[in-house]
Enzyme design. Structure first.
Site, PDB file in Angstrom:
ATOM      1  N   GLU A 226       0.893  -1.174   0.000  1.00 49.20           N
ATOM      2  CA  GLU A 226       0.000   0.000   0.000  1.00 49.20           C
ATOM      3  C   GLU A 226       0.919   1.208   0.000  1.00 49.20           C
ATOM      4  O   GLU A 226       1.526   1.539   1.012  1.00 49.20           O
ATOM      5  CB  GLU A 226      -0.857   0.001   1.254  1.00 49.20           C
ATOM      6  N   CYS A 261      -2.293   9.029   2.359  1.00 49.81           N
ATOM      7  CA  CYS A 261      -1.951   8.432   1.060  1.00 49.81           C
ATOM      8  C   CYS A 261      -2.944   8.894   0.007  1.00 49.81           C
ATOM      9  O   CYS A 261      -2.586   9.083  -1.148  1.00 49.81           O
ATOM     10  CB  CYS A 261      -1.929   6.918   1.160  1.00 49.81           C
TER      11      CYS A 261
HETATM   12  P1  NAD Z   1       8.564   4.565   4.483  1.00 53.49           P
HETATM   13  O1  NAD Z   1       8.609   3.811   3.212  1.00 53.49           O
HETATM   14  O2  NAD Z   1       9.673   5.512   4.780  1.00 53.49           O
HETATM   15  O3  NAD Z   1       8.496   3.577   5.733  1.00 53.49           O
HETATM   16  C1  NAD Z   1       7.452   2.639   5.896  1.00 53.49           C
HETATM   17  C2  NAD Z   1       7.920   1.529   6.804  1.00 53.49           C
HETATM   18  O4  NAD Z   1       8.959   0.801   6.190  1.00 53.49           O
HETATM   19  C3  NAD Z   1       8.463   1.996   8.148  1.00 53.49           C
HETATM   20  O5  NAD Z   1       8.022   1.114   9.148  1.00 53.49           O
HETATM   21  C4  NAD Z   1       9.967   1.892   7.969  1.00 53.49           C
HETATM   22  O6  NAD Z   1      10.683   1.718   9.161  1.00 53.49           O
HETATM   23  C5  NAD Z   1      10.071   0.655   7.066  1.00 53.49           C
HETATM   24  N1  NAD Z   1      11.281   0.568   6.243  1.00 53.49           N
HETATM   25  C6  NAD Z   1      12.000   1.589   5.711  1.00 53.49           C
HETATM   26  N2  NAD Z   1      13.011   1.099   4.975  1.00 53.49           N
HETATM   27  C7  NAD Z   1      12.943  -0.257   5.032  1.00 53.49           C
HETATM   28  C8  NAD Z   1      13.701  -1.331   4.485  1.00 53.49           C
HETATM   29  N3  NAD Z   1      14.780  -1.089   3.715  1.00 53.49           N
HETATM   30  N4  NAD Z   1      13.334  -2.585   4.744  1.00 53.49           N
HETATM   31  C9  NAD Z   1      12.239  -2.857   5.502  1.00 53.49           C
HETATM   32  N5  NAD Z   1      11.486  -1.885   6.073  1.00 53.49           N
HETATM   33  C10 NAD Z   1      11.824  -0.598   5.847  1.00 53.49           C
HETATM   34  O7  NAD Z   1       7.157   5.340   4.490  1.00 53.49           O
HETATM   35  P2  NAD Z   1       6.545   6.295   5.583  1.00 53.49           P
HETATM   36  O8  NAD Z   1       7.248   7.613   5.549  1.00 53.49           O
HETATM   37  O9  NAD Z   1       6.423   5.603   6.892  1.00 53.49           O
HETATM   38  O10 NAD Z   1       5.054   6.488   5.051  1.00 53.49           O
HETATM   39  C11 NAD Z   1       4.697   7.465   4.136  1.00 53.49           C
HETATM   40  C12 NAD Z   1       4.343   6.825   2.818  1.00 53.49           C
HETATM   41  O11 NAD Z   1       3.352   5.823   3.011  1.00 53.49           O
HETATM   42  C13 NAD Z   1       3.711   7.815   1.838  1.00 53.49           C
HETATM   43  O12 NAD Z   1       4.246   7.588   0.557  1.00 53.49           O
HETATM   44  C14 NAD Z   1       2.237   7.432   1.881  1.00 53.49           C
HETATM   45  O13 NAD Z   1       1.516   7.802   0.738  1.00 53.49           O
HETATM   46  C15 NAD Z   1       2.305   5.950   2.081  1.00 53.49           C
HETATM   47  N6  NAD Z   1       1.054   5.404   2.639  1.00 53.49           N
HETATM   48  C16 NAD Z   1       0.252   4.645   1.831  1.00 53.49           C
HETATM   49  C17 NAD Z   1      -0.958   4.157   2.313  1.00 53.49           C
HETATM   50  C18 NAD Z   1      -1.874   3.345   1.443  1.00 53.49           C
HETATM   51  O14 NAD Z   1      -2.829   2.802   1.974  1.00 53.49           O
HETATM   52  N7  NAD Z   1      -1.660   3.242   0.149  1.00 53.49           N
HETATM   53  C19 NAD Z   1      -1.322   4.427   3.625  1.00 53.49           C
HETATM   54  C20 NAD Z   1      -0.491   5.188   4.410  1.00 53.49           C
HETATM   55  C21 NAD Z   1       0.706   5.677   3.913  1.00 53.49           C
END
Ligand code: NAD
Length: 454
Positions: A226, A261
């Site tokens: 997502e 999102c």
């Molecule tokens: P992010 O990708 O920075 O982090 C998300 C998660 O992934 C965190 O728990 C982080 O610690 C983990 N992570 C980061 N690097 C990793 C790796 N190399 N391996 C494994 N895990 C890792 O995103 P964010 O800043 O937490 O969230 C914002 C983003 O999420 C925005 O782009 C937003 O649009 C999206 N989002 C989408 C939805 C949806 O339903 N489509 C919902 C909420 C947020």
């Protein structure tokens, strides 16, 4: 690992994150727990989830306070989030039995053909911070109901809520070896990718999602992503109440500081009503009050991640250098704070980052269009495909336009809305797979075909 209040920049708590050995131990624990949990009846598992829903209801004020403390959203929005999570949980409680129960689909002589479902096993739920309750329950509730164990990694920016969710689930009877938090940021997430898990359910950015999908692809286990969005909204020239539409658009753009999102990230307005719409829109946005998210009078809190403020400023700078005009906002309320004025940019083009790259903040570009065809082309001119919205009193026209936009969710006369009854499924860079709806119940199981003769 420091938990920082984005409104005051104060350290709320210091924690030791999980590491390779502790996460390996948690995985081994979850393997044992899962086998036992899957042997329980569906009814027993649902009983625990009902208790969890009551727990959220009884503790919502405290849960909302912690959420506001660590992510900076207005307290009322935190409360709305807890209540929204309860609504989604109730959907899963009411619908899981129907979709997960074995069904005799055919009988061939004395052979019964039955479609049944098994849980996946031990899954990872790697989560985001912007709606930690909502995006969390989309995954761990149906996963637990189906009989999986969950290694739940809350975002490093919403760890307090992660702990609160854990506490609530344990208080509701979920065994300690069935729902296990993994604390930390990217490094902790990486360890999960290396473990032989049975599914990866990720909410976050496109960059991380793509990386995760590539890293675990050889395991041939389900991967659900997502991801982000750059969701467009088009206001046609057939509008009954333009002021009301401007108010709805402002909410779609700026709710939770645009850190949704499915926040509206691009607005296209038909040239016939552009001037009038902009007058109302500017008035609505100017009414938004930015400040301490615990104070009732403020409807805009702090941008959650400090590092994101310079990113927003860069997007604005890029647009202005290429000819955009800042109609309002454009800066922080005070130097170095995470409070940012809601910002409208006009005279924008698709040459500017603000119209193509996810902003995930309180900034919006508004563009004038000549007709529906131009709106459709611009709405599709983007790598994301989460939602798209069209406003018009002519419903057929709105449906015709929005159905030509490649997105998983289509809105007519509404925006920035999620229903547990409908799938949440991004296209293109917005994701893979579906949560919510009956598809989101079936995302956490594997089918088993039974042929029973005699
Ligand atoms: P992010 O990708 O920075 O982090 C998300 C998660 O992934 C965190 O728990 C982080 O610690 C983990 N992570 C980061 N690097 C990793 C790796 N190399 N391996 C494994 N895990 C890792 O995103 P964010 O800043 O937490 O969230 C914002 C983003 O999420 C925005 O782009 C937003 O649009 C999206 N989002 C989408 C939805 C949806 O339903 N489509 C919902 C909420 C947020």
């Amino acid at each position: 690992m420091k938990i920082i209040n984005p409104s005051t920049q104060e350290i709320i708590k210091e924690l030791s994150p999980d590491h390779k050995i502790s996460i390996q131990e948690k995985y081994e624990l979850a393997q044992k727990g899962q086998a036992e949990w899957a042997r329980k009846t569906l009814e027993d598992r649902i009983k625990c989830i009902k208790l969890f829903e009551s727990y959220l209801n009884q503790n919502k004020e405290d849960l909302a306070r912690d959420l506001t403390l660590e992510v900076g959203k207005p307290f009322q929005e935190s409360l709305n989030e807890v209540n929204g999570a309860r609504n989604r949980i109730n959907f899963f409680i009411e619908n899981s039995e129907k979709w997960l129960s074995p069904t005799e689909v055919h009988r061939d002589g004395n052979t019964k053909e039955i479609l049944a479902f098994d849980p996946l096993g031990v899954i990872a739920n790697i989560s985001a911070w912007n709606y930690p309750f909502l995006v969390g329950v989309n995954v761990f509730i149906p996963a637990l109901i189906a009989g999986n164990a969950v290694l739940y990694k809350p975002s490093e920016f919403s760890t307090l809520t992660g702990f609160n969710i854990h506490k609530g689930l344990l208080a509701s009877g979920i065994p300690t070896d069935v729902f296990i938090p993994v604390i930390g940021g990217r490094e902790a997430g990486e360890v999960l990718l290396d473990l032989p898990l049975d599914g990866y359910f990720f909410t976050g950015s496109y960059q991380t999602g793509k990386y995760i999908a590539q890293k675990v692809s050889h395991k041939l286990v389900p991967v659900s992503l997502e991801l982000g969005g750059k969701d467009p909204l088009y206001v046609t020239d057939e509008i009954a109440d333009l002021k009301q539409v401007a108010s709805a658009v402002a909410e779609g753009c700026f709710y939770n500081n645009g850190q949704s999102c499915c926040a509206v990230e691009r607005v296209y307005v038909h040239e016939e009503i552009y001037g009038e719409f902009m007058g109302h829109f500017l008035q609505e946005v100017k009414m938004l009050k930015v400040g301490d998210p615990m104070k009732k009078e403020n409807n805009q809190g702090a941008v959650t991640r400090s590092v994101h403020v310079p990113f927003l400023q860069e997007q604005i700078k890029d647009a202005v250098e290429k000819g955009a005009r800042v109609l309002c906002g454009g800066e922080r309320t005070t130097p170095d704070s995470n409070f940012f004025y809601p910002t409208i940019l006009t005279e924008v083009t698709h040459e500017m980052r603000i119209m193509k790259e996810e902003s995930f903040g309180p900034i919006i570009g508004v563009m004038k269009v000549k007709n529906d065809q131009e709106a459709i082309e611009l709405m599709n001119d983007c790598e994301y495909g989460l939602t798209a919205s069209v406003y018009s009193k002519n419903i057929d026209r709105a449906k015709k336009v929005v159905s030509q936009v490649n997105a998983g969710t289509s809105y007519v006369n509404c925006c920035d809305r999620v229903s547990p009854y409908l799938p949440w499924a991004g296209r293109k860079h917005s994701g893979l797979g579906a949560t919510l709806s009956y598809l989101g119940i079936l995302s956490f199981v594997r089918p088993r075909g039974w042929h029973i003769r005699g």
